[in-house]
Scaffold this active site. Structure first.
Site, PDB file in Angstrom:
ATOM      1  N   LEU A  31       0.868  -1.224  -0.068  1.00  0.00           N
ATOM      2  CA  LEU A  31       0.028   0.103  -0.074  1.00  0.00           C
ATOM      3  C   LEU A  31       1.054   1.299  -0.014  1.00  0.00           C
ATOM      4  O   LEU A  31       0.538   2.226  -0.764  1.00  0.00           O
ATOM      5  CB  LEU A  31      -0.883  -0.034   1.260  1.00  0.00           C
ATOM      6  CG  LEU A  31      -2.207   1.066   0.967  1.00  0.00           C
ATOM      7  CD1 LEU A  31      -2.743   0.658  -0.090  1.00  0.00           C
ATOM      8  CD2 LEU A  31      -2.789   0.925   2.432  1.00  0.00           C
ATOM      9  N   GLU A  32       1.954   1.156   0.643  1.00  0.00           N
ATOM     10  CA  GLU A  32       2.897   2.382   0.882  1.00  0.00           C
ATOM     11  C   GLU A  32       3.488   2.584  -0.270  1.00  0.00           C
ATOM     12  O   GLU A  32       3.744   3.953  -0.942  1.00  0.00           O
ATOM     13  CB  GLU A  32       3.493   2.328   2.024  1.00  0.00           C
ATOM     14  CG  GLU A  32       2.936   2.231   3.398  1.00  0.00           C
ATOM     15  CD  GLU A  32       2.233   3.677   3.677  1.00  0.00           C
ATOM     16  OE1 GLU A  32       2.591   4.589   2.996  1.00  0.00           O
ATOM     17  OE2 GLU A  32       1.622   3.584   4.628  1.00  0.00           O
ATOM     18  N   SER A  33       4.143   1.757  -1.161  1.00  0.00           N
ATOM     19  CA  SER A  33       4.982   1.997  -2.309  1.00  0.00           C
ATOM     20  C   SER A  33       4.922   1.175  -3.601  1.00  0.00           C
ATOM     21  O   SER A  33       5.655   0.734  -4.236  1.00  0.00           O
ATOM     22  CB  SER A  33       6.509   1.997  -2.013  1.00  0.00           C
ATOM     23  OG  SER A  33       6.764   0.765  -1.513  1.00  0.00           O
TER      24      SER A  33
END
Length: 352
Positions: free
Chosen positions: A166-168
């Protein structure tokens, strides 16, 4: 987390299982999802407010020049404040060499998708079929490394990979913006100047410690860095050197330090291995919706006595005190959420 990063955890992993941080997340604090105009007014209604006219190229140039002059003046004042917090002149010289005001950072700060889309629109992107497929592939490819991280920190490898996804997007979009430039622009802008100045000081401490070269300290427009998007203050407090090379390198193509740092962070805030973040539930007819509050916690047995069951009609197993969450209102899906849900929200406070 959308139905949260938490939903993405289950999706990215391909499963159906299931003290305070030094600074809060860079994401804004939780607020209600935006209401679409057509939901509050007839289609024929037109606002009486005049629309802002776009700046002409000449006006834009003048505006940028004025912002740059103000920004450079702000840097001079900031240097004194940074020096008082132990940042050396040589570090400041290296960090700010060639740094200019970034109007694009301010534009992005005013338009964040977590807060301009409805929850279901956001979920379609956050837990897309592509992200799920890539999450399963990341689990296979990084399995040996992830098992070692799970064994040391007691956080399931699927959870760590879900945060990564989700973050990267599993390291594919770590951000290529100059973190010093972004944080300085945001601190100068002043909307949350105190917060971003604290992040900028932390970033300078990282540079001064020799963990990364100023121009290689890259990340998102908001200063989140590396595979799992650590903000500078969280990096200082929780990042770990899992590879043993003497540096906490969350920017490297090798994700070891970043993934281990994420597990260390979640463990620090009370992650309980084997506990689900939550369970989808059915609410009884006549349920008192005032009970659907993060402040109200009951055991699954107590919720069962009020008629709250899982989707198959059985009592939810006892995973500890739980609250009822209604992310899309009383007519949407309902969830019984446990301690691990709150731990995930330490990482990202956007409910969507």
């Amino acid at each position: 987390m959308r139905v949260w990063l938490t939903a993405a955890i289950l999706a990215a992993a391909g499963t159906a299982a299931a003290g305070a941080a030094p600074q809060s997340s860079l994401r804004p604090q939780i607020r209600p999802l935006a209401v679409l105009p057509e939901q509050i007014q007839p289609a024929a209604f037109t606002s009486l407010r005049p629309r802002l006219r776009p700046l002409s190229p000449a006006e834009e140039k003048l505006h940028q020049a004025a912002s740059e002059r103000g920004f450079q003046s702000w840097i001079k004042g900031f240097r004194k404040r940074a020096g008082a917090q132990g940042i050396s002149g040589s570090t400041l010289d290296r960090a700010f060499r060639g740094v200019t005001y970034d109007a694009e950072v301010i534009r992005r700060d005013r338009n964040q998708s977590e807060f301009t889309k409805t929850i279901w629109e956001y979920l379609d992107s956050a837990a897309s079929d592509t992200r799920i497929k890539n999450g399963k592939a990341a689990l296979r490819e990084q399995n040996a490394r992830l098992k070692r991280i799970e064994a040391k920190y007691g956080v399931e490898k699927e959870v760590v990979v879900a945060v990564w996804g989700l973050e990267s997007a599993y390291g594919n979009y770590r951000g290529n913006m100059d973190v010093v430039r972004s944080l300085a622009t945001l601190a100068y802008d002043g909307r949350r100047g105190k917060f971003f100045e604290a992040q900028l000081i932390a970033a300078l401490k990282i540079i001064q410690a020799g963990d990364v070269n100023p121009r290689k300290m890259t990340g998102s427009w908001a200063g989140a860095m590396g595979h799992t998007q650590f903000i500078p203050t969280s990096y200082l407090a929780y990042a770990v050197d899992f590879t043993g090379d003497g540096k906490r390198d969350i920017w490297s193509d090798n994700p070891s330090d970043a993934l281990a740092s994420t597990a260390a962070y979640l463990k620090r805030f009370g992650w309980k291995k084997g506990q689900p973040w939550g369970v989808e539930v059915e609410l009884p007819r006549g349920f008192n919706y005032a009970l659907a509050s993060r402040k109200i916690k009951k055991s699954p047995g107590d919720w069962a006595r009020l008629g709250v069951t899982d989707t198959s009609g059985r009592s939810v197993p006892n995973h500890g005190a739980a609250s009822i969450l209604l992310p899309a209102g009383g007519n949407g899906a309902a969830f019984m959420i446990f301690n691990n849900f709150a731990v995930i929200e330490r990482y990202n406070t956007a409910d969507a």
